[in-house]
Design an enzyme around this catalytic site. Structure first.
Site, PDB file in Angstrom:
ATOM      1  N   ASN A  13       0.860  -1.179   0.000  1.00  0.00           N
ATOM      2  CA  ASN A  13       0.000   0.000   0.000  1.00  0.00           C
ATOM      3  C   ASN A  13       0.899   1.233   0.000  1.00  0.00           C
ATOM      4  O   ASN A  13       1.319   1.708   1.049  1.00  0.00           O
ATOM      5  CB  ASN A  13      -0.918  -0.034   1.223  1.00  0.00           C
ATOM      6  CG  ASN A  13      -1.920   1.115   1.264  1.00  0.00           C
ATOM      7  OD1 ASN A  13      -1.782   2.096   0.549  1.00  0.00           O
ATOM      8  ND2 ASN A  13      -2.919   0.983   2.111  1.00  0.00           N
ATOM      9  N   LYS A  20       2.825   0.980   3.329  1.00  0.00           N
ATOM     10  CA  LYS A  20       2.272   0.037   4.286  1.00  0.00           C
ATOM     11  C   LYS A  20       2.292  -1.347   3.647  1.00  0.00           C
ATOM     12  O   LYS A  20       2.118  -1.473   2.435  1.00  0.00           O
ATOM     13  CB  LYS A  20       0.838   0.417   4.657  1.00  0.00           C
ATOM     14  CG  LYS A  20       0.708   1.724   5.423  1.00  0.00           C
ATOM     15  CD  LYS A  20      -0.749   2.017   5.739  1.00  0.00           C
ATOM     16  CE  LYS A  20      -0.898   3.352   6.459  1.00  0.00           C
ATOM     17  NZ  LYS A  20      -2.325   3.664   6.728  1.00  0.00           N
ATOM     18  N   ASP A 150      -8.323   2.462  -5.724  1.00  0.00           N
ATOM     19  CA  ASP A 150      -9.065   3.256  -4.743  1.00  0.00           C
ATOM     20  C   ASP A 150     -10.342   3.844  -5.327  1.00  0.00           C
ATOM     21  O   ASP A 150     -11.225   4.261  -4.589  1.00  0.00           O
ATOM     22  CB  ASP A 150      -8.173   4.391  -4.232  1.00  0.00           C
ATOM     23  CG  ASP A 150      -7.882   4.268  -2.751  1.00  0.00           C
ATOM     24  OD1 ASP A 150      -8.404   3.337  -2.107  1.00  0.00           O
ATOM     25  OD2 ASP A 150      -7.127   5.103  -2.234  1.00  0.00           O
ATOM     26  N   GLY A 213      -4.761  12.176   4.947  1.00  0.00           N
ATOM     27  CA  GLY A 213      -5.651  12.373   3.815  1.00  0.00           C
ATOM     28  C   GLY A 213      -7.061  12.146   4.330  1.00  0.00           C
ATOM     29  O   GLY A 213      -7.303  11.184   5.055  1.00  0.00           O
ATOM     30  N   GLY A 333     -10.050   9.963  12.774  1.00  0.00           N
ATOM     31  CA  GLY A 333     -11.388   9.466  13.114  1.00  0.00           C
ATOM     32  C   GLY A 333     -11.372   8.364  14.144  1.00  0.00           C
ATOM     33  O   GLY A 333     -12.310   8.222  14.935  1.00  0.00           O
ATOM     34  N   GLU A 382      -7.255  -1.373   5.016  1.00  0.00           N
ATOM     35  CA  GLU A 382      -7.099  -1.420   3.561  1.00  0.00           C
ATOM     36  C   GLU A 382      -6.325  -2.657   3.122  1.00  0.00           C
ATOM     37  O   GLU A 382      -6.606  -3.243   2.066  1.00  0.00           O
ATOM     38  CB  GLU A 382      -6.383  -0.158   3.078  1.00  0.00           C
ATOM     39  CG  GLU A 382      -7.206   1.110   3.215  1.00  0.00           C
ATOM     40  CD  GLU A 382      -6.435   2.353   2.838  1.00  0.00           C
ATOM     41  OE1 GLU A 382      -7.053   3.279   2.293  1.00  0.00           O
ATOM     42  OE2 GLU A 382      -5.215   2.402   3.085  1.00  0.00           O
TER      43      GLU A 382
END
Length: 400
Positions: A13, A20, A150, A213, A333, A382
């Site tokens: 990623n 990642k 994505d 992001g 979040g 993800e």
């Protein structure tokens, strides 16, 4: 990591300055064996963080790399030592933008050539992602590799939500609203259905993926119907170093009177703006929250970020025709109760009422029982979503 199973799947990623990665045993269900991240690739002070599935956590290694090619080579060599007893049989890559490519697909020479041809559409991500693909294809020439986009989650958006109001001759070249963070949203919707049931997952949902992001998505009947990011990941919400939506007249003014070149302007809106520009000190939300009592500019950055989130939630509630569920995810979040509280304080008109104890403890449901709209905090993954898509694409019989 000795005595590991033989057949494994690797996920890569790549971000603009990070990579990642995760390693999964190919079995039912997928079993994560190793995960981590390389950070600060362009800073000259890159670090590798990794966690083994055996509970050994928070290893940090300083690494001598200055670009994604060097980082990928270093990561490959390190993985070879860490996983000498296993066999990588598939690799999944997160690709931010694929234009006409949306569904996951096997990477071929032809596909890679097409990806290079559109790299100018996303200069912040695609060139680095292409470098990663090339290194891992060179190092694993006989291993199937799959690109996971994505943008795929947002292909369900209606045409009106994808429209960019510029002359058709430019739109015909592929300029439209694509939306991003789709792998995260796909995972979160899948996980929400597991937690809350199919009926609730088909309701009117807003997911706020808030990290360095940041974006939001409006979901109805299990489909994306609108999202805050558009043609590039720099649009929508204000982010750590990205502007978010910006009056196009600003570009003309800065290029005309401040003599910014297009490249300088692109760098500014992606790397010198957002929370960093407002605060003047840091792009990191946790640091801003720590210093806001002594620094009014830090307070302004936090307040502006939350204000923008409230506006987007209000707009998407109108698009959905109501709101059944609000979900927070992403680095901010998931880990900033104060930010969630500030945002929800501005949403009382939706009947949202937080349970401050649950909010501070980062429980899954952070709203009160009386709250007309339930609010969730969910961890995204993800890498697991990439692994699942790779298994689907290569016809591995894996169920989660």
């Amino acid at each position: 990591m000795d005595n590991l199973p033989r057949n494994c799947l690797l996920t890569i990623n790549g971000g603009s300055s990070s990579i990642k990665y995760a390693l999964y045993e190919i079995k039912e269900p997928l079993n994560q064996l190793l995960s981590g991240e390389m950070e600060g690739i362009w800073s000259g002070q890159a670090q590798l963080h990794f966690t083994h599935a055996n509970g050994v956590k928070n290893h940090h290694i300083d690494i001598p790399v200055t670009n994604h090619t060097e980082a990928a080579e270093w990561l490959f060599n390190w993985l070879q030592k860490e996983t000498e007893y296993i066999k990588v049989t598939a690799i999944g890559h997160r690709i931010v933008q694929g234009m006409k490519h949306t569904a996951p697909e096997k990477i071929t020479d032809e596909f890679l050539a097409q990806l290079k041809a559109i790299s100018a559409f996303d200069p912040e991500h695609l060139p680095a992602e292409i470098e990663l693909i090339e290194v891992f294809r060179k190092r694993y020439p006989d291993v199937d590799q799959v690109a996971c986009f994505d943008t795929y989650f947002h292909t369900s958006m209606p045409a009106i939500a994808k429209l960019v109001p510029i002359p058709r001759k430019y739109r015909n070249k592929g300029i439209k609203r694509y939306g991003f963070h789709g792998l995260s949203y796909a995972y979160l919707l899948q996980e929400f259905e597991r937690i809350a049931g199919t009926e609730k997952s088909k309701g009117k949902i807003i997911v706020a993926h808030l990290g360095s992001g940041a974006s939001m998505v409006a979901i109805k009947n299990g489909k994306s119907i609108d999202t805050s990011m558009g043609f590039t990941p720099a649009s929508g919400l204000t982010m750590s170093t990205r502007t978010g939506d910006l009056d196009p007249g600003v570009a003309w003014y800065l290029q005309q009177f401040e003599k910014l070149s297009p490249a300088q302007f692109n760098h500014m809106v992606n790397h010198e703006s957002g929370l960093l520009a407002i605060s003047g000190t840091t792009a990191d939300m946790q640091q801003l929250l720590k210093i806001q009592q002594q620094d009014s500019r830090a307070t302004e950055a936090v307040d502006f970020f939350c204000y923008q989130c409230i506006k987007w939630i209000g707009a998407f509630t109108a698009v959905l025709g109501g709101l059944d569920t609000l979900i927070f995810s992403g680095g901010i979040g998931e880990h900033s109760p104060e930010v969630r509280s500030k945002i929800c304080d501005g949403l009382e008109f939706l009947g949202i009422e937080l349970d401050e104890v649950h909010n501070m403890n980062n429980t899954t449901i952070i709203s009160t029982e009386k709250s007309r709209t339930p609010v969730y905090m969910m961890h995204t993954n993800e890498e697991l979503m990439i692994a699942q898509l790779v298994c689907d694409t290569l016809k591995y019989n894996i169920k989660q």
